[in-house]
Motif scaffolding. Structure first.
Motif, PDB file in Angstrom:
ATOM      1  N   ARG A 235      29.539  -8.449  28.370  1.00  0.00           N
ATOM      2  CA  ARG A 235      28.880  -9.730  28.624  1.00  0.00           C
ATOM      3  C   ARG A 235      29.371 -10.849  27.708  1.00  0.00           C
ATOM      4  NH1 ARG A 235      22.283 -10.451  29.088  1.00  0.00           N
ATOM      5  NH2 ARG A 235      22.263 -12.707  29.436  1.00  0.00           N
ATOM      6  N   TYR A 236      29.665 -10.515  26.459  1.00  0.00           N
ATOM      7  CA  TYR A 236      30.001 -11.549  25.478  1.00  0.00           C
ATOM      8  C   TYR A 236      31.430 -11.482  24.958  1.00  0.00           C
ATOM      9  CZ  TYR A 236      24.973 -12.335  25.428  1.00  0.00           C
ATOM     10  OH  TYR A 236      23.670 -12.599  25.793  1.00  0.00           O
ATOM     11  N   GLY A 237      32.177 -10.469  25.379  1.00  0.00           N
ATOM     12  CA  GLY A 237      33.570 -10.375  24.967  1.00  0.00           C
ATOM     13  C   GLY A 237      33.858  -9.125  24.157  1.00  0.00           C
ATOM     14  N   ASP A 238      35.125  -8.739  24.151  1.00  0.00           N
ATOM     15  CA  ASP A 238      35.548  -7.533  23.439  1.00  0.00           C
ATOM     16  C   ASP A 238      35.141  -7.586  21.959  1.00  0.00           C
ATOM     17  OD1 ASP A 238      36.664  -6.635  25.749  1.00  0.00           O
ATOM     18  OD2 ASP A 238      38.739  -7.133  25.208  1.00  0.00           O
ATOM     19  N   ASN A 239      34.695  -6.450  21.464  1.00  0.00           N
ATOM     20  CA  ASN A 239      34.334  -6.273  20.054  1.00  0.00           C
ATOM     21  C   ASN A 239      33.107  -7.072  19.621  1.00  0.00           C
ATOM     22  OD1 ASN A 239      36.566  -4.520  19.499  1.00  0.00           O
ATOM     23  ND2 ASN A 239      37.898  -6.335  19.432  1.00  0.00           N
ATOM     24  N   PHE A 240      32.337  -7.572  20.599  1.00  0.00           N
ATOM     25  CA  PHE A 240      31.170  -8.368  20.226  1.00  0.00           C
ATOM     26  C   PHE A 240      30.152  -7.511  19.461  1.00  0.00           C
ATOM     27  CE2 PHE A 240      27.121 -10.604  20.884  1.00  0.00           C
ATOM     28  CZ  PHE A 240      27.485 -11.882  20.500  1.00  0.00           C
ATOM     29  N   LYS A 241      29.942  -6.277  19.911  1.00  0.00           N
ATOM     30  CA  LYS A 241      29.006  -5.394  19.217  1.00  0.00           C
ATOM     31  C   LYS A 241      29.441  -5.191  17.761  1.00  0.00           C
ATOM     32  CE  LYS A 241      27.887  -1.559  21.264  1.00  0.00           C
ATOM     33  NZ  LYS A 241      28.010  -0.150  21.762  1.00  0.00           N
ATOM     34  N   ALA A 242      30.738  -4.982  17.563  1.00  0.00           N
ATOM     35  CA  ALA A 242      31.255  -4.793  16.209  1.00  0.00           C
ATOM     36  C   ALA A 242      31.065  -6.052  15.369  1.00  0.00           C
ATOM     37  CB  ALA A 242      32.733  -4.405  16.262  1.00  0.00           C
ATOM     38  N   ARG A 243      31.229  -7.211  15.990  1.00  0.00           N
ATOM     39  CA  ARG A 243      31.055  -8.478  15.269  1.00  0.00           C
ATOM     40  C   ARG A 243      29.597  -8.684  14.870  1.00  0.00           C
ATOM     41  NH1 ARG A 243      32.777 -12.874  18.981  1.00  0.00           N
ATOM     42  NH2 ARG A 243      32.360 -14.200  17.156  1.00  0.00           N
ATOM     43  N   VAL A 244      28.670  -8.360  15.790  1.00  0.00           N
ATOM     44  CA  VAL A 244      27.245  -8.475  15.465  1.00  0.00           C
ATOM     45  C   VAL A 244      26.905  -7.534  14.312  1.00  0.00           C
ATOM     46  CG1 VAL A 244      24.893  -8.103  16.298  1.00  0.00           C
ATOM     47  CG2 VAL A 244      26.588  -9.195  17.795  1.00  0.00           C
ATOM     48  N   THR A 245      27.392  -6.301  14.410  1.00  0.00           N
ATOM     49  CA  THR A 245      27.135  -5.318  13.362  1.00  0.00           C
ATOM     50  C   THR A 245      27.625  -5.820  12.011  1.00  0.00           C
ATOM     51  OG1 THR A 245      27.372  -3.518  14.965  1.00  0.00           O
ATOM     52  CG2 THR A 245      27.545  -2.943  12.626  1.00  0.00           C
ATOM     53  N   GLN A 246      28.843  -6.329  11.983  1.00  0.00           N
ATOM     54  CA  GLN A 246      29.412  -6.804  10.733  1.00  0.00           C
ATOM     55  C   GLN A 246      28.645  -7.997  10.181  1.00  0.00           C
ATOM     56  OE1 GLN A 246      31.856  -4.792   9.459  1.00  0.00           O
ATOM     57  NE2 GLN A 246      31.270  -5.897   7.596  1.00  0.00           N
ATOM     58  N   ALA A 247      28.195  -8.877  11.085  1.00  0.00           N
ATOM     59  CA  ALA A 247      27.421 -10.038  10.642  1.00  0.00           C
ATOM     60  C   ALA A 247      26.125  -9.601   9.966  1.00  0.00           C
ATOM     61  CB  ALA A 247      27.125 -10.948  11.826  1.00  0.00           C
ATOM     62  N   LEU A 248      25.477  -8.595  10.528  1.00  0.00           N
ATOM     63  CA  LEU A 248      24.238  -8.094   9.923  1.00  0.00           C
ATOM     64  C   LEU A 248      24.511  -7.426   8.576  1.00  0.00           C
ATOM     65  CD1 LEU A 248      22.580  -6.625  13.139  1.00  0.00           C
ATOM     66  CD2 LEU A 248      21.881  -8.693  11.914  1.00  0.00           C
ATOM     67  N   LEU A 249      25.568  -6.651   8.511  1.00  0.00           N
ATOM     68  CA  LEU A 249      25.907  -5.973   7.260  1.00  0.00           C
ATOM     69  C   LEU A 249      26.348  -6.959   6.182  1.00  0.00           C
ATOM     70  CD1 LEU A 249      27.864  -2.857   8.618  1.00  0.00           C
ATOM     71  CD2 LEU A 249      25.442  -3.028   8.007  1.00  0.00           C
ATOM     72  N   ASN A 250      26.886  -8.097   6.607  1.00  0.00           N
ATOM     73  CA  ASN A 250      27.359  -9.113   5.665  1.00  0.00           C
ATOM     74  C   ASN A 250      26.268 -10.099   5.255  1.00  0.00           C
ATOM     75  OD1 ASN A 250      29.900  -8.004   5.733  1.00  0.00           O
ATOM     76  ND2 ASN A 250      30.755  -9.517   7.141  1.00  0.00           N
ATOM     77  N   MET A 251      25.042  -9.898   5.710  1.00  0.00           N
ATOM     78  CA  MET A 251      23.950 -10.808   5.375  1.00  0.00           C
ATOM     79  C   MET A 251      23.611 -10.648   3.897  1.00  0.00           C
ATOM     80  SD  MET A 251      20.163 -11.108   7.149  1.00  0.00           S
ATOM     81  CE  MET A 251      20.818 -11.040   8.817  1.00  0.00           C
ATOM     82  N   THR A 252      23.945 -11.638   3.106  1.00  0.00           N
ATOM     83  CA  THR A 252      23.753 -11.538   1.653  1.00  0.00           C
ATOM     84  C   THR A 252      22.882 -12.659   1.069  1.00  0.00           C
ATOM     85  OG1 THR A 252      25.819 -12.768   1.298  1.00  0.00           O
ATOM     86  CG2 THR A 252      25.961 -10.353   1.315  1.00  0.00           C
ATOM     87  N   ASP A 253      22.493 -13.630   1.880  1.00  0.00           N
ATOM     88  CA  ASP A 253      21.670 -14.737   1.396  1.00  0.00           C
ATOM     89  C   ASP A 253      20.348 -14.176   0.851  1.00  0.00           C
ATOM     90  OD1 ASP A 253      19.910 -16.865   1.083  1.00  0.00           O
ATOM     91  OD2 ASP A 253      20.571 -17.906   2.883  1.00  0.00           O
ATOM     92  N   PRO A 254      20.083 -14.327  -0.447  1.00  0.00           N
ATOM     93  CA  PRO A 254      18.863 -13.765  -1.037  1.00  0.00           C
ATOM     94  C   PRO A 254      17.587 -14.245  -0.364  1.00  0.00           C
ATOM     95  CG  PRO A 254      20.387 -14.460  -2.755  1.00  0.00           C
ATOM     96  CD  PRO A 254      20.931 -14.991  -1.454  1.00  0.00           C
ATOM     97  N   ASP A 255      17.563 -15.514   0.034  1.00  0.00           N
ATOM     98  CA  ASP A 255      16.370 -16.064   0.681  1.00  0.00           C
ATOM     99  C   ASP A 255      16.140 -15.392   2.028  1.00  0.00           C
ATOM    100  OD1 ASP A 255      14.200 -18.036   1.031  1.00  0.00           O
ATOM    101  OD2 ASP A 255      15.501 -18.840   2.602  1.00  0.00           O
ATOM    102  N   LEU A 256      17.200 -15.202   2.772  1.00  0.00           N
ATOM    103  CA  LEU A 256      17.103 -14.571   4.093  1.00  0.00           C
ATOM    104  C   LEU A 256      16.682 -13.116   3.955  1.00  0.00           C
ATOM    105  CD1 LEU A 256      17.424 -15.024   7.083  1.00  0.00           C
ATOM    106  CD2 LEU A 256      19.862 -14.575   6.869  1.00  0.00           C
ATOM    107  N   LEU A 257      17.299 -12.402   3.035  1.00  0.00           N
ATOM    108  CA  LEU A 257      16.951 -10.998   2.825  1.00  0.00           C
ATOM    109  C   LEU A 257      15.517 -10.845   2.312  1.00  0.00           C
ATOM    110  CD1 LEU A 257      20.267  -9.743   1.192  1.00  0.00           C
ATOM    111  CD2 LEU A 257      19.399  -9.097   3.451  1.00  0.00           C
ATOM    112  N   ALA A 258      15.103 -11.769   1.464  1.00  0.00           N
ATOM    113  CA  ALA A 258      13.756 -11.696   0.890  1.00  0.00           C
ATOM    114  C   ALA A 258      12.677 -11.862   1.944  1.00  0.00           C
ATOM    115  CB  ALA A 258      13.592 -12.752  -0.193  1.00  0.00           C
ATOM    116  N   SER A 259      12.994 -12.515   3.047  1.00  0.00           N
ATOM    117  CA  SER A 259      11.994 -12.745   4.082  1.00  0.00           C
ATOM    118  C   SER A 259      11.662 -11.474   4.846  1.00  0.00           C
ATOM    119  CB  SER A 259      12.465 -13.837   5.052  1.00  0.00           C
ATOM    120  OG  SER A 259      13.551 -13.390   5.846  1.00  0.00           O
TER     121      SER A 259
END
Length: 287
Positions: A235-259
């Motif tokens: 639906r969204y293009g090749d490797n989109f699942k991998a990109r979403v996964t990596q984006a979640l794993l790369n979430m490092t903003d302390p404010d975002l994680l703290a929520s």
């Protein structure tokens, strides 16, 4: 000339389809396990983060219940969801090739707190609090891992009977914040709550320790996770699942994680949640 025109037309249509696919909004939801305003603030931030990382519009869609989150995922109204352990298992059983892709670091070793109103005279102990039998008891949502599945498992194991037989009255508050509020107010004598919500509300001053306190902490189990549909690449293009996964794993903003609150997100798989599935089947919560 005719063939060239057809080639040009075909190319234009393909490009248009590609642009359309890229422009399609990627949507996600989350189980409503706490106050709605807090969830909206948390997941709007996640939507902004994912939009920037993925290069597509990302939208958070709130739902009213755990069952509604599962239904939205099943019906492809959302392509990604922040589920609890049980709701994730239920959703993945309904959507072929869906996968758990990331969990909070803390979700490897999650736990439930049993809490009690001060009038019960119950205090914290290492062993299961057998004296809760005969009292009034509230779970959270019927679909909650920490607020229903795991506490019910331990209750059945301890008393060898259903909660409705073990307690004078059994309720389902709907979410962890309400469980705390109802026990603190004395509407129920004892309840089961997600330890993260308890710790967050205790730190923010929403809990009065003179009225309600923790009396038992369960053994640990796997819980929350991000689950994605198996058809997102188409639906969204090749490797989109991998990109979403990596984006979640790369979430490092302390404010975002703290929520959440989580210290980080780590890889997850469906197999990680086999203990949850087995427990749910053992007490009759899965078909």
């Amino acid at each position: 000339m005719f063939n060239l025109s057809r080639l040009i037309l075909s190319t234009v249509l393909c490009l248009a389809a590609s642009v359309s696919a890229q422009a399609e909004t990627f949507t996600f939801t989350a189980i409503p396990d706490a106050d709605a305003s807090r969830l909206q603030e948390r997941f709007d931030k996640v939507a902004d983060y994912l939009s920037a990382e993925l290069g597509v519009e990302v939208k958070y869609i709130p739902v009213k219940s755990y069952a509604a989150a599962i239904t939205a995922f099943k019906n492809n109204q959302v392509q990604l969801a922040w589920f609890g352990g049980l709701s994730g298992v239920q959703a993945r059983r309904l959507v072929v090739n869906s996968e758990a892709i990331a969990q909070g670091y803390e979700d490897q070793l999650f736990k439930t707190y049993f809490i009690a109103h001060h009038s019960t005279g119950l205090t914290e102990a290492d062993a299961f609090p057998a004296d809760i039998q005969g009292k009034t008891f509230t779970f959270g949502s019927k679909g909650s891992t920490s607020g229903r599945l795991m506490p019910e498992f331990h209750i059945r194991e301890q008393f060898n009977m259903a909660p409705e037989q073990a307690f004078a009255r059994v309720g389902f508050s709907g979410d962890h914040s309400q469980t705390i509020a109802q026990v603190q107010a004395g509407a129920y004598q004892v309840g089961a709550v997600n330890y993260q919500v308890w710790e967050t509300e205790l730190a923010s001053g929403k809990i009065d320790p003179s009225k309600v306190s923790v009396i038992w902490r369960t053994p640990t189990y796997p819980d929350y996770q991000w689950t994605i549909r198996g058809d997102v690449d188409a639906r969204y293009g090749d490797n989109f699942k991998a990109r979403v996964t990596q984006a979640l794993l790369n979430m490092t903003d302390p404010d975002l994680l703290a929520s959440f609150p989580r210290q980080s997100f780590i890889p997850a798989s469906n197999q990680d949640y086999a203990p949850i599935e087995n427990t749910a089947q053992a007490i009759g919560l899965l078909d």
